[in-house]
Design an enzyme around this catalytic site. Sequence first.
Site, PDB file in Angstrom:
ATOM      1  N   LYS A 132       0.951  -1.241   0.083  1.00 49.85           N
ATOM      2  CA  LYS A 132       0.041  -0.016  -0.170  1.00 49.85           C
ATOM      3  C   LYS A 132       0.755   1.260  -0.013  1.00 49.85           C
ATOM      4  CE  LYS A 132       1.184   1.074   4.335  1.00 49.85           C
ATOM      5  NZ  LYS A 132       1.866   2.277   5.030  1.00 49.85           N
ATOM      6  N   ASP A 180      -1.570  -2.016  10.106  1.00 53.61           N
ATOM      7  CA  ASP A 180      -1.737  -2.113   8.555  1.00 53.61           C
ATOM      8  C   ASP A 180      -2.471  -3.336   8.244  1.00 53.61           C
ATOM      9  OD1 ASP A 180      -0.854   0.568   8.311  1.00 53.61           O
ATOM     10  OD2 ASP A 180       1.058  -0.130   7.875  1.00 53.61           O
TER      11      ASP A 180
END
Length: 310
Positions: free
Chosen positions: A19, A149
């Site tokens: 990401k 995350d």
Amino acid sequence: MTQLAAAPTPSVRVRAPGKVNLSLRVGAPQDDGYHPLVTIFQAVALVEEVTARQVPEGAGVQLTVEGPQSERVPLDETNLAHRAAVLLAERVGVAADVALHLAKGVPVAGGMAGGSADAAATLVACDALWATGLSRDDLLGLAAELGSDVPFALLGHTAVGTGRGHLLTPAMTRGEFHWVFATRDDGLSTPEVYGRFDEQADGAHDPELSEDTALMQALRAGDPHALGAALHNDLQDAALSLRPDLERTLDVAREAGALGVLVSGSGPSVAALARSRQHALAIAATWTAEGAADAVWCTSGPAPGARLLA
Ligand code: C5P
């Protein structure tokens, strides 16, 4: 009617994305040491692939790894994929006997959540292998226990993250965005970057973190120019103060016409938004020619979250 659990599959393969934080706004640390965030994640097409294979009873978790910089990945019980398998096994009451092979496609220790992607992929793979019957929400809960995350690596695409970054709301986007990443061989420690951020804030953290409306609009419109102008990272100054050479990486991308450029998450990877795939390749070539990166990676976003491969 009683539903029978599917017979366990001997081996499954799962892919999960890395990401970039399009925006990262960070508040004052809480009692647990974590910082409240308002962040906008976008998953990119640099992916980790985890293969989970059944092994004989009592064999435990066996970890192997391949791919760029894989020598930097720990293979013991500190590895997030290892922890994911153990956590899931404990929660559903099975023995944590599984061989996990990680094929790495996300830069290691770069602020792009490669380890979190391994953990998310492992949860999905072992869930299928052990036919646990857990819901997606159960898996998201386990993911949040593993790291801030990890839930986003399950969800993928583009999402707003609050709390520690683990509470997610999908964001509307249009089209495809072209990214290029500059990575460094030596990483930055996430806690150290947050620590430097606190020193710099010196008690004057932003008391009210708000979502970036201009950025959300740019995503809805599929407008890369507006998105480039709206990219923001509160941790960037902290990362730059620990690694001043990143400033030049940012400058070189700007000179190469990047629509926007920022440190990715806690760094040291730098993300540049390009006009097109061709433009991404040109920025990558300039970074390499100028010696402003140890490696360059061209990709695009948004990309899907952790999913089983046929
Ligand atoms: O959650 P995760 O294990 O990925 O976090 C790594 C470190 O990053 C934490 O130990 C903490 O120092 C820092 N962190 C933070 N606030 C967050 C997320 C991470 O301070 N919201």
